[in-house]
Design a protein around this motif. Sequence first.
Motif, short mmCIF file in Angstrom:
data_model
loop_
_atom_site.label_atom_id
_atom_site.label_comp_id
_atom_site.label_asym_id
_atom_site.label_seq_id
_atom_site.Cartn_x
_atom_site.Cartn_y
_atom_site.Cartn_z
N CYS A 347 0.83 -1.21 0.00
CA CYS A 347 0.00 0.00 0.00
C CYS A 347 0.86 1.26 0.00
CB CYS A 347 -0.93 0.02 1.21
SG CYS A 347 -2.31 -1.14 1.10
N PHE A 348 2.18 1.10 0.04
CA PHE A 348 3.10 2.23 0.06
C PHE A 348 3.96 2.23 -1.20
CE2 PHE A 348 1.98 1.77 4.45
CZ PHE A 348 2.07 3.04 5.01
N ASP A 349 4.32 3.41 -1.66
CA ASP A 349 5.27 3.55 -2.75
C ASP A 349 6.54 4.21 -2.21
OD1 ASP A 349 3.68 2.55 -4.84
OD2 ASP A 349 2.63 4.48 -5.03
N ASN A 350 7.69 3.81 -2.74
CA ASN A 350 8.92 4.45 -2.32
C ASN A 350 8.94 5.91 -2.78
OD1 ASN A 350 9.80 2.11 -1.17
ND2 ASN A 350 11.27 1.59 -2.77
N VAL A 351 9.51 6.77 -1.96
CA VAL A 351 9.59 8.20 -2.28
C VAL A 351 10.73 8.44 -3.26
CG1 VAL A 351 10.08 10.49 -1.35
CG2 VAL A 351 8.61 8.92 -0.07
N THR A 352 10.44 9.21 -4.29
CA THR A 352 11.48 9.59 -5.26
C THR A 352 11.78 11.07 -5.08
OG1 THR A 352 10.71 7.94 -6.85
CG2 THR A 352 12.09 9.73 -7.69
N VAL A 353 13.04 11.39 -4.85
CA VAL A 353 13.46 12.78 -4.65
C VAL A 353 14.41 13.18 -5.78
CG1 VAL A 353 14.61 14.40 -3.10
CG2 VAL A 353 13.23 12.54 -2.16
N THR A 354 14.18 14.34 -6.36
CA THR A 354 15.03 14.86 -7.44
C THR A 354 15.48 16.27 -7.06
OG1 THR A 354 13.25 15.92 -8.68
CG2 THR A 354 13.61 13.56 -9.08
N PRO A 355 16.39 16.85 -7.84
CA PRO A 355 16.83 18.23 -7.54
C PRO A 355 15.68 19.23 -7.57
CG PRO A 355 18.39 17.16 -9.00
CD PRO A 355 17.21 16.23 -8.90
N THR A 356 14.60 18.89 -8.26
CA THR A 356 13.47 19.83 -8.35
C THR A 356 12.23 19.34 -7.60
OG1 THR A 356 12.77 18.78 -10.43
CG2 THR A 356 14.25 20.71 -10.59
N SER A 357 12.28 18.14 -7.03
CA SER A 357 11.13 17.59 -6.32
C SER A 357 11.57 16.98 -5.00
CB SER A 357 10.44 16.51 -7.18
OG SER A 357 9.38 15.90 -6.49
N SER A 358 11.18 17.63 -3.91
CA SER A 358 11.59 17.16 -2.59
C SER A 358 10.49 16.34 -1.95
CB SER A 358 11.94 18.36 -1.70
OG SER A 358 12.47 17.91 -0.46
N VAL A 359 10.68 15.96 -0.67
CA VAL A 359 9.66 15.21 0.05
C VAL A 359 8.46 16.11 0.30
CG1 VAL A 359 11.25 13.62 1.18
CG2 VAL A 359 10.74 15.82 2.26
N LYS A 360 7.30 15.49 0.44
CA LYS A 360 6.07 16.24 0.65
C LYS A 360 5.46 15.86 2.00
CE LYS A 360 5.06 16.14 -4.33
NZ LYS A 360 6.28 15.39 -4.66
N ALA A 361 4.51 16.66 2.45
CA ALA A 361 3.85 16.38 3.73
C ALA A 361 3.23 14.98 3.67
CB ALA A 361 2.77 17.42 3.99
N GLY A 362 3.51 14.18 4.66
CA GLY A 362 2.98 12.82 4.70
C GLY A 362 3.96 11.78 4.21
N ASP A 363 5.04 12.21 3.55
CA ASP A 363 6.09 11.25 3.14
C ASP A 363 6.82 10.77 4.38
OD1 ASP A 363 5.43 11.53 0.51
OD2 ASP A 363 7.11 12.84 -0.02
#
Length: 364
Positions: A347-363
């Motif tokens: 039910c969970f997906d791994n978080v993907t972080v890039t130079p333009t996309s950081s973690v979000k609330a709830g990650d």
Amino acid sequence: MIYTKSISKAKKSILLSLSSLLFYSCAPSHSESVVKAAADITSNLGCTNVQSKVFDSFYALIDQEQYIPSAETLNASLDAKLDEIVSHKNLTSDQVENIAALKTELHKLVQVMLSEASENSQLTAKEQIQKLIEYEMGDQSDAATIKATQKIANTADKVKTLSQNLDMACAPSTSADTANSNLTQASLPTGKMTSGINMVFATAYQSCRVLDLPPVERSTASVVGITRVGTHEDGIGGKREVTDLSSVQKTHYYINGIATESQCFSVRNNPLIYDYGGSPSVSGTTINFQKNAGSGTNALGVDCSAYVSSAIAVGGLRYKPAVDNKPIFIRQTSSKFIDAAKSGFTCFDNVTVTPTSSVKAGDI
């Protein structure tokens, strides 16, 4: 107990009594809790979710007693309980054979679930619970766990079939069990993780006003009065205790200036701190942040693993579709979230972080 087709009812009763007497006279000091676990398991053999119920019985025994029974001890108690149940029934010869087969499969199930402890005498109760959770989640981390998980599922299916053939009972579900079984991802509100975090946070400090304070930043002053007093038994994390309560009350960002609004628990006098290895107390369907589970130090506290898992639980999230979330899952380590798929958390997906996309609330 071995049954034969020619055994008389009177002789059967005598043998059953002798069997029970021998078992109880040789029982270890934890016999009461083992007998209760056996009773819980046998009372749920007729349930459609018998595998889940068996796991629950193991969790309750090991977590609450901090004791890992031997497979032989638990199996002897299961045999005695089954003998007690069938002594009140007029069994056909086929049913007698089914009882023998049921015992055999239950023995196999118990042996696999406790195989880690039988191979490692130094295994702690917490480590055994973690291994059981891995089995229930279908963890894919290593070949041995995958093999054990499959064997548990196959054996549990055989136990279920044999129990249904014998018309075994299923204990009534609690209201919490019923609520969880009807819970679906589609019916849950948005922001489930952040909602869970807020509920845990407000409960921990017994005040909803802590949620209105600005987030802690680098410039926020550190709390004073909490001291590292040693290293945890695993040789990794530090043990921390409140060594100056007055200083904690004056400098703690969330406690200072916020008198607890609850008459139920004095947070100011029993501040919840970061406690490596610490987690809330668990009993049935309840997670209690005001009771020390004893998994860290003597201080009332939780660590990151317990905090995150608690937020998931109270937020109404599941780890995988076929498994209801259970309070005992807060005993998992946070490392299990490094690779959600490998841990069986579908039910969970791994978080993907890039130079333009950081973690979000709830990650996580």
